[in-house]
Write an enzyme that holds these catalytic residues in place. Structure first.
Site, mmCIF file in Angstrom:
data_model
loop_
_atom_site.group_PDB
_atom_site.id
_atom_site.type_symbol
_atom_site.label_atom_id
_atom_site.label_comp_id
_atom_site.label_asym_id
_atom_site.label_seq_id
_atom_site.Cartn_x
_atom_site.Cartn_y
_atom_site.Cartn_z
ATOM 1 N N ALA A 62 0.839 -1.197 0.000
ATOM 2 C CA ALA A 62 0.000 0.000 0.000
ATOM 3 C C ALA A 62 0.872 1.243 0.000
ATOM 4 O O ALA A 62 2.072 1.168 0.273
ATOM 5 C CB ALA A 62 -0.907 0.017 1.237
ATOM 6 N N TYR A 63 0.241 2.344 -0.312
ATOM 7 C CA TYR A 63 0.851 3.660 -0.107
ATOM 8 C C TYR A 63 0.315 4.124 1.241
ATOM 9 O O TYR A 63 -0.869 4.427 1.368
ATOM 10 C CB TYR A 63 0.421 4.597 -1.238
ATOM 11 C CG TYR A 63 1.026 5.986 -1.159
ATOM 12 C CD1 TYR A 63 2.042 6.372 -2.038
ATOM 13 C CD2 TYR A 63 0.592 6.908 -0.213
ATOM 14 C CE1 TYR A 63 2.601 7.644 -1.964
ATOM 15 C CE2 TYR A 63 1.147 8.178 -0.141
ATOM 16 C CZ TYR A 63 2.144 8.538 -1.022
ATOM 17 O OH TYR A 63 2.696 9.788 -0.951
ATOM 18 N N THR A 64 1.181 4.143 2.273
ATOM 19 C CA THR A 64 0.681 4.367 3.640
ATOM 20 C C THR A 64 1.065 5.726 4.240
ATOM 21 O O THR A 64 0.775 5.971 5.409
ATOM 22 C CB THR A 64 1.166 3.243 4.589
ATOM 23 O OG1 THR A 64 2.584 3.123 4.470
ATOM 24 C CG2 THR A 64 0.525 1.918 4.264
ATOM 25 N N ASP A 104 -9.470 1.969 8.927
ATOM 26 C CA ASP A 104 -10.541 2.651 9.658
ATOM 27 C C ASP A 104 -10.754 4.076 9.129
ATOM 28 O O ASP A 104 -11.818 4.661 9.315
ATOM 29 C CB ASP A 104 -10.192 2.717 11.152
ATOM 30 C CG ASP A 104 -8.859 3.398 11.422
ATOM 31 O OD1 ASP A 104 -7.953 3.309 10.571
ATOM 32 O OD2 ASP A 104 -8.707 4.027 12.493
ATOM 33 N N TYR A 127 -5.416 9.843 1.185
ATOM 34 C CA TYR A 127 -5.088 8.447 1.521
ATOM 35 C C TYR A 127 -6.382 7.652 1.741
ATOM 36 O O TYR A 127 -6.563 6.571 1.167
ATOM 37 C CB TYR A 127 -4.214 8.410 2.780
ATOM 38 C CG TYR A 127 -4.110 7.044 3.426
ATOM 39 C CD1 TYR A 127 -3.292 6.059 2.874
ATOM 40 C CD2 TYR A 127 -4.831 6.727 4.581
ATOM 41 C CE1 TYR A 127 -3.196 4.792 3.471
ATOM 42 C CE2 TYR A 127 -4.738 5.482 5.174
ATOM 43 C CZ TYR A 127 -3.924 4.514 4.623
ATOM 44 O OH TYR A 127 -3.835 3.271 5.209
ATOM 45 N N LYS A 131 -7.926 4.473 -0.379
ATOM 46 C CA LYS A 131 -8.182 3.158 0.216
ATOM 47 C C LYS A 131 -9.646 2.747 0.010
ATOM 48 O O LYS A 131 -9.942 1.587 -0.257
ATOM 49 C CB LYS A 131 -7.853 3.166 1.718
ATOM 50 C CG LYS A 131 -6.377 3.323 2.049
ATOM 51 C CD LYS A 131 -5.494 2.178 1.579
ATOM 52 C CE LYS A 131 -5.689 0.900 2.332
ATOM 53 N NZ LYS A 131 -4.726 -0.153 1.901
#
Ligand code: NAP
Length: 286
Positions: A62-64, A104, A127, A131
């Site tokens: 992922a790109y976190t 979340d 972000y 997601k």
């Protein structure tokens, strides 16, 4: 022997799955990160499926970087939405299952009770939007599971726990927001749950769709920081502040406690309390 592909294997969660995989003798694990399988190279990804035919894909890539994403929306969208979409499509074509990890932060944090899987997302940041778009893409296919988790930390990689340990050692005082509440998740607990879910996918046709997973309990980032500093035995004073006193590029939701009833009932698991799990992790770090 069934094959499980782990993407993003060098991240926090990927590393925890790698450690746990050693006791899973009935599966062949294929661990890959960007250096050996760049997921944005879709042609090569398709070739990988043709050659290796994985039965289950666990997408930990992922790109976190939540704040950086505000300036790099295309990159965040590519990795968090387009890539999962292609993984789901290929999984469908090659008769495999996909377990995809989400967050979340898809919720806006205005709830008054823990979020259930069917509560309506309303992502507040780039972000979070990327997601959520990833979730929507993978859920178009029937062979997918999405696990939303929160406040992930691990002995591996960089995370809030390690930042607090570093700053708590260097500084006399730390100011941490107390009006954002949720639940920390030790990635090793999540890893064990994901592997249990992978095993169950073979036998249980009802395991599909969205599940929530975090540790048990509720806290603010301030409470989390205090527990880390106290457990480390540091004398650093932790002070509570409100979010407006600590402006960040990306907006964060105020309340993202997750209701975990579905995953507990489906997999018949109990989930560790966040302070107990933190203590376990700190044994490995301090
Ligand atoms: N961290 C949290 O607090 C948190 C909270 C809720 C949900 N989640 C979700 O949980 C999942 C796991 O998070 P994590 O903290 O374990 O993530 P992480 O530590 O950032 O690991 C992600 C991995 O994906 C790799 N990657 C990046 N681009 C790639 C590409 N093109 N091809 C293949 N691999 C690539 C990264 O490599 P590089 O490091 O080289 O970029 C990194 O090793 C993610 O889906 C995340 O959104 C995380």
């Amino acid at each position: 022997m069934k094959k499980i592909l782990i993407t993003g294997a060098k991240g926090q969660l990927g590393n925890e799955i790698l450690l746990l995989s050693k006791v899973y003798k009935d599966y062949e694990f294929l661990f890959h990160d960007i250096d050996t399988l760049d997921l944005t190279d879709f042609k090569n990804l398709e070739k990988f499926f043709q050659v290796h035919s994985p039965d289950i894909i666990i997408n930990c890539a992922a790109y976190t970087a939540v704040d950086k994403a505000e300036k790099e929306p295309e990159t965040a969208h590519l990795l968090n939405a387009e890539v999962p979409g292609v993984l789901a499509l290929l999984s469908d074509r090659f008769n495999a299952y996909l377990i995809h990890i989400s967050t979340d932060y898809v919720f806006d944090g205005r709830n008054y009770r823990p979020y259930k899987e069917n509560d309506l997302p309303n992502p507040l940041s780039v972000y979070a939007q990327s997601k959520y778009a990833g979730e929507q893409k993978v859920l178009q296919f029937g062979n997918t599971v999405v696990i939303r988790t929160s406040w992930l930390y691990s002995r591996f990689g960089n995370n809030f726990v390690k930042t607090m340990l570093k700053l708590g050692k260097e500084r006399d005082t730390l100011s941490i927001v107390f009006d954002q509440t949720g639940t920390p998740t030790n990635a090793c607990n999540l890893a064990a749950t994901i592997l249990k879910m992978a095993e169950s996918l073979d036998h249980n046709d009802h395991i599909r769709g969205i599940y929530h997973y975090s540790n048990e309990g509720v806290c603010s980032w301030y409470d989390f920081a205090r527990e880390i500093i106290k457990s480390a035995g540091y004398s650093c004073n932790v002070l509570p502040i409100t979010t407006d006193k600590y402006p960040m590029p990306a907006s964060r939701p105020y309340y993202t406690v997750l209701d975990k009833s579905r995953i507990k009932n489906t997999l018949n698991i109990t989930i560790p309390y966040w302070k107990d799990s933190l203590a376990e992790c700190l044994k490995d770090i301090i």
